[in-house]
Design a protein around this motif. Structure first.
Motif, PDB file in Angstrom:
ATOM      1  N   LYS A 199      -8.115   9.333   5.552  1.00  0.00           N
ATOM      2  CA  LYS A 199      -7.937   8.599   4.299  1.00  0.00           C
ATOM      3  C   LYS A 199      -6.718   7.677   4.374  1.00  0.00           C
ATOM      4  O   LYS A 199      -5.997   7.507   3.394  1.00  0.00           O
ATOM      5  CB  LYS A 199      -7.769   9.580   3.122  1.00  0.00           C
ATOM      6  N   ALA A 200      -6.521   7.066   5.537  1.00  0.00           N
ATOM      7  CA  ALA A 200      -5.366   6.165   5.673  1.00  0.00           C
ATOM      8  C   ALA A 200      -5.425   5.070   4.629  1.00  0.00           C
ATOM      9  O   ALA A 200      -6.477   4.477   4.390  1.00  0.00           O
ATOM     10  CB  ALA A 200      -5.339   5.560   7.068  1.00  0.00           C
ATOM     11  N   ARG A 201      -4.297   4.763   4.000  1.00  0.00           N
ATOM     12  CA  ARG A 201      -4.254   3.752   2.941  1.00  0.00           C
ATOM     13  C   ARG A 201      -4.394   2.352   3.534  1.00  0.00           C
ATOM     14  O   ARG A 201      -5.090   1.499   3.011  1.00  0.00           O
ATOM     15  CB  ARG A 201      -2.936   3.870   2.175  1.00  0.00           C
ATOM     16  N   TYR A 237      -4.721   3.663  -5.033  1.00  0.00           N
ATOM     17  CA  TYR A 237      -4.465   4.557  -3.902  1.00  0.00           C
ATOM     18  C   TYR A 237      -3.781   3.785  -2.773  1.00  0.00           C
ATOM     19  O   TYR A 237      -2.816   4.255  -2.175  1.00  0.00           O
ATOM     20  CB  TYR A 237      -5.782   5.159  -3.418  1.00  0.00           C
ATOM     21  N   ALA A 238      -4.278   2.580  -2.504  1.00  0.00           N
ATOM     22  CA  ALA A 238      -3.736   1.797  -1.382  1.00  0.00           C
ATOM     23  C   ALA A 238      -2.275   1.436  -1.612  1.00  0.00           C
ATOM     24  O   ALA A 238      -1.471   1.448  -0.680  1.00  0.00           O
ATOM     25  CB  ALA A 238      -4.568   0.539  -1.172  1.00  0.00           C
ATOM     26  N   CYS A 239      -1.940   1.097  -2.868  1.00  0.00           N
ATOM     27  CA  CYS A 239      -0.600   0.579  -3.157  1.00  0.00           C
ATOM     28  C   CYS A 239       0.294   1.590  -3.859  1.00  0.00           C
ATOM     29  O   CYS A 239       1.433   1.259  -4.188  1.00  0.00           O
ATOM     30  CB  CYS A 239      -0.696  -0.672  -4.026  1.00  0.00           C
ATOM     31  N   PHE A 251      -5.008  -6.613  -2.320  1.00  0.00           N
ATOM     32  CA  PHE A 251      -4.098  -5.576  -1.817  1.00  0.00           C
ATOM     33  C   PHE A 251      -2.816  -6.206  -1.288  1.00  0.00           C
ATOM     34  O   PHE A 251      -1.707  -5.737  -1.588  1.00  0.00           O
ATOM     35  CB  PHE A 251      -4.810  -4.770  -0.721  1.00  0.00           C
ATOM     36  N   GLY A 282      -9.187   4.991   3.314  1.00  0.00           N
ATOM     37  CA  GLY A 282      -8.735   5.833   2.204  1.00  0.00           C
ATOM     38  C   GLY A 282      -9.042   5.284   0.824  1.00  0.00           C
ATOM     39  O   GLY A 282      -9.602   5.992  -0.022  1.00  0.00           O
TER      40      GLY A 282
END
Lengths: 310, 238
Positions: free
Chosen positions: B121-123, A218-220, A179, B136
Motif C-alpha cells: 500500500k505504498a503511498r 491517503y497519498a498526501c 497529487f 496504496g
C-alpha cells in the motif's frame, strides 16, 4: 407474503441515529405489496403533519443517469408536480458535478420535470464561493462539463485542489497531477465536492468522487474538506433558503449515508428510496437508520401527502 | 562497489544468512535477478523474496481466480494461476490499469464479494520525473467504495517478514532489516520483532527517522555503512 395477505414484521431495535429525535424502537411493518410504512402510525402522521418542506436528492430519486443523459424513474415526474401543487416548500439538493447547474436543470426539464435553477443546490457554486472567500486558486480534477462553473476563478499557480465526479477524467495521469500539486504545498488543501462511494448509471454502479478523495487523502496524509452532502453547512444553506427549521423538513434520497444520514445529522427526517444506488443491505446499516424506507419517490409523496389536510 | 563486495565476503565468513526483499511489483523475480546480476551483485534467485511471490502464495492458499492489476512484466510470477471468470482482485503498482474503467471493474467484483489483495500500500514512489502515486491510494479508495479491507501481502505486513525469514531458520529477534523506507522497511521489520537500520539513500527524506515509533535501531548513511555496523556491533563473536 402469506396467503391471507397478513403483514410480517422485520424488526430493528436500534436507537434512532437522529440525535435530536430521542425516540426508540422503530419497527417496520411491510404490507403484502412490500411498501414500508412505519408501525407507530401516529408518530408518522404527526411528523408528516408538521413538515413544511421537502428536499429531494436528484440522481437516483428523480432519474437514473446513463447514456443519453439519463432516464426518469417511474412516477417521479408526477411526484414532483404533486409536491409543487401542495403547500410544501420544495428544494433540490444534489452532489451532481458532471455539468453546470443551468445545463443540468435543462436536461431534467427535457425529461419532463418542472424545476427552476433557483431551486437547485449543487456543490460547485458553493465551492466557488468558498474559494473566493479564502483567496484560493484551484487545480481542478473535475468533469469537463462542470469547468465553466469555475470560469470566474483564478486558476493560475494553484494553492489547492478541487475534485468532483470526474468519471473518465479520473485517469492515473490526472490523479498524479492533483497529487503533485498537493504534495508540493506546505499546507495542502483539498476540496471534495461530495464524498459518495458510488452511484448508479444505466449500465451499472460506478465509483464516485469519495473514492478518489480517500485516495488523495491517503497519498498526501491530508483531510479533505467536503462541500456538498453530507456537510452540515451545505444542508443549512438550503434550509436558510427555505426559511425553515430542520425539524420541519424531510430529505428524500437514495444514498443512505450521505442523503439520509447527513440530513438526520442536521435534525431533519430522512427517507430512503429503493431506487438508484439503493442496496438491500442499506436497511441493515450499522449506524444509519432511515426514518422510513419507501419504494420510490412516488410512494414517498403518497405517504407524505396522505396525512396532510387537503 | 569494491567495498560492498568486500563486506559481503566478510558476511559469509560470519555465517550470516541473507535475504533480499522487495515490494517491487513492476517486474517478475527472474528479470529482477538478471538486473541485479548485470549490476555485478552476487545474488542467487532463491535469496530474493518479493511481494509478488507473497501474493501468489496467498492466491493459491485461497484457491481464487484473480483479476490482476499488475504490470505485464510482473505477470510471469503468476504463471499457472487461472484468471478467467475472476473472483478475486490483486492490485500492484500498475499505473496502466489505474484508469476509471479498470477500477470500476475491480470495484464491482469486490462489491460482489471478491477478496481484495494488495501487494502493498505504498503511498507514492520516486520516478525519474518526480513523485508518483503508488497502489496504496487506489487500494484505500476501493476499500472505502466497498466497505471492505484489503489483505496486504507486502511490507510492512508482519506476514511478509515472517515468510521471508521462514527458510532462513532464524527468529525475527535474530534478524536485522536494512531499508530506505522508514515506515515500510524499518517500521514493519521492527514490528515483527526484528532490528531495523534506516539508510539515507533512495526514498529517504530528512527527518524520516523521527516518523516511526519506536525509532530505528540505527540510521546509517548508506548500505555499506549499515553492513559495517552489523559486522562490528551486532554479530556474536565467533
Amino acid at each position: 407474503m402469506s396467503a391471507d395477505g397478513a403483514a410480517f414484521i422485520s424488526c430493528c431495535c436500534i436507537i434512532c441515529s437522529n440525535p435530536s429525535a430521542g425516540y426508540i424502537l422503530r419497527a417496520v411493518v411491510r404490507d403484502f405489496e412490500g411498501a414500508a410504512v412505519t408501525m407507530a402510525d401516529d408518530k408518522w402522521t404527526e411528523s408528516v403533519r408538521s413538515v413544511k418542506g421537502v428536499i429531494l436528492d436528484m440522481c437516483g430519486v428523480l432519474y437514473d443517469s446513463g447514456e443519453g443523459g439519463g432516464v426518469p424513474i417511474e412516477g417521479s415526474v408526477e411526484a414532483v408536480k404533486r409536491l409543487k401543487a401542495s403547500d410544501l416548500q420544495l428544494r433540490f439538493c444534489t452532489n451532481e458535478t458532471q455539468a453546470t447547474r443551468e445545463k443540468f436543470v435543462a436536461k431534467l426539464c427535457r425529461m419532463g420535470f418542472e424545476i427552476n435553477v433557483s431551486e437547485v443546490f449543487p456543490p460547485a457554486p458553493a465551492v466557488v464561493s468558498v474559494l473566493k472567500q479564502r483567496n484560493l486558486r484551484p487545480h481542478l480534477l473535475v468533469h469537463d462539463d462542470v469547468v465553466p462553473e469555475f470560469d470566474g476563478v483564478d486558476k493560475s499557480n494553484p494553492n489547492c485542489v478541487v475534485i468532483g465526479d470526474a468519471a473518465d477524467n479520473f485517469s492515473y495521469e490526472n490523479m498524479n497531477a492533483a497529487f503533485r500539486v498537493l504534495i508540493g504545498l506546505e499546507k495542502p488543501v483539498l476540496f471534495s465536492m461530495g464524498r459518495g462511494r458510488y452511484y448508479k448509471e444505466t449500465d451499472g454502479l460506478k465509483l464516485d468522487v469519495g473514492v478518489y478523495m480517500k485516495a488523495l487523502e491517503y497519498a498526501c496524509d491530508v483531510e479533505a474538506e467536503v462541500v456538498g452532502k453530507p456537510a452540515p453547512m451545505f444542508f443549512q444553506t438550503v434550509l436558510n433558503d427555505m426559511g425553515l427549521q430542520p425539524h420541519e423538513v424531510f430529505m428524500i434520497g437514495d444514498d443512505l449515508v450521505n442523503d439520509v444520514g447527513g440530513a438526520q445529522q442536521c435534525g431533519m427526517k430522512g427517507l430512503q428510496v429503493r431506487t438508484g444506488k439503493y442496496r438491500p443491505s442499506d436497511e441493515r446499516h450499522p449506524t444509519v437508520t432511515a426514518d422510513g424506507y419507501v419504494d420510490n419517490l412516488a410512494a414517498a409523496v403518497d405517504a407524505i401527502l396522505k396525512h396532510r389536510c387537503p | 562497489m569494491t567495498q560492498l563486495s568486500f563486506s559481503l565476503i566478510d558476511w559469509s565468513w560470519h555465517l550470516v544468512a541473507v535475504k533480499f526483499v522487495t515490494n517491487t511489483t513492476k517486474e517478475c523475480k527472474r528479470t529482477l535477478h538478471e538486473r541485479l546480476l548485470r549490476l555485478k551483485f552476487d545474488i542467487e534467485e532463491q535469496e530474493i523474496f518479493t511481494s509478488l511471490t507473497a501474493a501468489r502464495n496467498l492466491l493459491v492458499q485461497k484457491a481464487v481466480r484473480p483479476l490482476l492489476l499488475v504490470e505485464d512484466s510482473a505477470l510471469e510470477d503468476f504463471a499457472g494461476i487461472e484468471t478467467s471468470d475472476p473472483n478475486a482482485v490483486v492490485i500492484g503498482l500498475a499505473p496502466d490499469h489505474f484508469n476509471y474503467q479498470m477500477l470500476n471493474k475491480a470495484f464491482r467484483l469486490i462489491l460482489d464479494g471478491a477478496p481484495l489483495i494488495a501487494i502493498h500500500k505504498a503511498r507514492f514512489y520516486k520516478r525519474k520525473d518526480g513523485l508518483a502515486l503508488g497502489p496504496g491510494p487506489f487500494v484505500t479508495g476501493l476499500e472505502y467504495a466497498t466497505d471492505t479491507q484489503a489483505a496486504v501481502v507486502g511490507k510492512p505486513e508482519k506476514t511478509f517478514f515472517l515468510e521471508a525469514l521462514r527458510d532462513l531458520n532464524c527468529s525475527p529477534e535474530e534478524a536485522v532489516m536494512i531499508g530506505d523506507d522508514a515506515r515500510d522497511d524499518v517500521g514493519g521489520a521492527q514490528n515483527t520483532g526484528m532490528l531495523g537500520i534506516l539508510v539515507k539513500t533512495g526514498k529517504y527524506r530528512a527527518g524520516d527517522e523521527g516518523k516511526i515509533n519506536p525509532p530505528p535501531h540505527g540510521t546509517c548513511d548508506s548500505f555499506p555503512e549499515a553492513v559495517d555496523h552489523i559486522l562490528q556491533h551486532l554479530l556474536e563473536p565467533k
